[in-house]
Design a protein around this motif. Structure first.
Motif, short mmCIF file in Angstrom:
data_model
loop_
_atom_site.label_atom_id
_atom_site.label_comp_id
_atom_site.label_asym_id
_atom_site.label_seq_id
_atom_site.Cartn_x
_atom_site.Cartn_y
_atom_site.Cartn_z
N SER A 8 1.07 -1.23 0.16
CA SER A 8 0.20 0.13 -0.28
C SER A 8 1.10 1.17 -0.36
N PHE A 9 1.43 1.30 0.96
CA PHE A 9 2.91 2.70 0.67
C PHE A 9 3.34 2.07 0.06
N SER A 10 4.41 1.39 -0.69
CA SER A 10 4.54 1.42 -2.24
C SER A 10 4.40 2.11 -3.07
N GLY A 11 3.13 1.51 -3.37
CA GLY A 11 2.25 2.21 -4.38
C GLY A 11 1.69 3.98 -4.14
N ALA A 12 1.80 3.70 -2.90
CA ALA A 12 1.09 5.45 -2.79
C ALA A 12 2.50 6.28 -3.36
N LEU A 13 3.88 5.42 -2.48
CA LEU A 13 4.42 5.95 -2.86
C LEU A 13 5.29 6.65 -4.62
N ARG A 14 5.23 5.28 -5.20
CA ARG A 14 4.84 5.76 -6.67
C ARG A 14 4.06 6.67 -7.37
N THR A 15 3.32 6.12 -6.80
CA THR A 15 1.83 7.54 -7.41
C THR A 15 2.08 9.08 -7.28
N PHE A 16 2.84 7.93 -6.34
CA PHE A 16 3.30 10.26 -5.55
C PHE A 16 4.71 10.69 -6.90
N ALA A 17 5.28 10.19 -6.61
CA ALA A 17 6.65 10.76 -7.01
C ALA A 17 6.42 10.36 -9.16
N GLN A 46 12.07 19.20 -0.02
CA GLN A 46 11.23 19.03 1.11
C GLN A 46 9.80 18.61 0.83
N VAL A 47 9.76 18.45 -0.74
CA VAL A 47 8.05 17.69 -0.87
C VAL A 47 8.04 16.64 -0.59
N PHE A 48 9.66 16.19 -0.81
CA PHE A 48 9.04 14.56 -0.24
C PHE A 48 8.92 14.09 1.37
N ALA A 49 9.74 15.07 1.78
CA ALA A 49 10.04 15.50 3.25
C ALA A 49 9.06 14.84 3.75
N ILE A 50 8.15 16.33 3.74
CA ILE A 50 7.01 16.98 4.20
C ILE A 50 5.62 15.33 3.60
N TYR A 51 5.43 14.57 2.57
CA TYR A 51 5.21 13.81 1.88
C TYR A 51 5.77 12.61 3.17
N ALA A 52 6.55 12.33 3.17
CA ALA A 52 6.48 11.25 4.21
C ALA A 52 6.50 11.23 5.72
N ARG A 62 -1.32 -0.47 5.57
CA ARG A 62 -1.93 -0.04 4.51
C ARG A 62 -2.07 2.00 4.73
N VAL A 63 -2.31 2.30 3.08
CA VAL A 63 -2.31 4.43 3.48
C VAL A 63 -3.38 4.71 3.66
N LEU A 64 -3.64 5.45 5.09
CA LEU A 64 -4.76 5.84 5.71
C LEU A 64 -4.90 7.28 5.30
N ASN A 65 -3.78 8.02 4.53
CA ASN A 65 -4.05 9.47 4.45
C ASN A 65 -2.95 9.65 3.14
N ALA A 66 -3.09 9.07 1.91
CA ALA A 66 -2.67 9.92 0.79
C ALA A 66 -2.95 10.86 0.32
N LYS A 67 -3.61 11.00 -0.22
CA LYS A 67 -4.34 11.92 -0.38
C LYS A 67 -4.19 13.89 -0.02
N TYR A 68 -4.17 13.54 1.28
CA TYR A 68 -3.69 14.47 1.86
C TYR A 68 -2.50 14.66 2.71
N ALA A 69 -1.80 13.69 2.49
CA ALA A 69 0.07 13.71 2.62
C ALA A 69 0.50 14.51 0.91
N GLU A 70 -0.17 13.75 -0.17
CA GLU A 70 0.06 15.11 -1.49
C GLU A 70 -0.62 16.21 -0.95
N ILE A 96 7.92 19.33 8.67
CA ILE A 96 9.51 19.92 7.82
C ILE A 96 10.11 19.43 7.49
N CYS A 97 10.50 18.40 9.05
CA CYS A 97 11.57 18.36 9.37
C CYS A 97 12.11 17.36 8.57
N LEU A 98 13.82 17.11 8.48
CA LEU A 98 14.58 17.00 7.74
C LEU A 98 15.03 15.68 7.96
N HIS A 99 14.24 14.86 8.36
CA HIS A 99 15.03 13.54 8.62
C HIS A 99 16.68 13.14 8.31
#
Length: 108
Positions: A8-17, A46-52, A62-70, A96-99
């Motif tokens: 679920s996460f892999s699919g959400a991340l792939r789609t966003f990317a 920063q965009v991908f950090a916020i998403y993650a 299972r991803v609960l909030n893909a569209k909100y994270a986007e 906005i934290c960069l880990h």
């Protein structure tokens, strides 16, 4: 070694990317952000950090909030490209934290 990320996460991340890299993300319609790739990589980072930071998974991965994270992630880029755009609600520090990156020693 078993992949620790859920499908679920892999699919959400792939789609966003995909939508970020293709210049077709619906939240960024009318914003020319593709020129930032290679020229201002910290904005994309920063965009991908916020998403993650914002994406949430349930106990089964299972991803609960893909569209909100986007939305939170793309709002950053919209504001970056259009200073008149105001992100609402304002970002909290944790969003906005960069880990720190992984080390070069983590090759398996």
């Amino acid at each position: 070694m078993k992949n620790c990320l859920s499908n679920s996460f892999s699919g959400a991340l792939r789609t966003f990317a995909y939508f970020m890299a293709s210049g077709t993300h619906y939240n960024l319609e009318g914003i020319d952000y593709l020129s930032l790739y290679g020229n201002e990589p910290s904005a994309i980072e920063q965009v991908f950090a916020i998403y993650a930071n914002v994406i949430q998974l349930d106990e089964n991965g299972r991803v609960l909030n893909a569209k909100y994270a986007e939305k939170r992630a793309t709002d950053y880029l919209r504001a970056y490209c259009d200073p008149s755009f105001e992100v609402k609600p304002a970002y909290e520090d944790w969003e906005i934290c960069l880990h720190a990156p992984s080390t070069a020693n983590d090759l398996i």
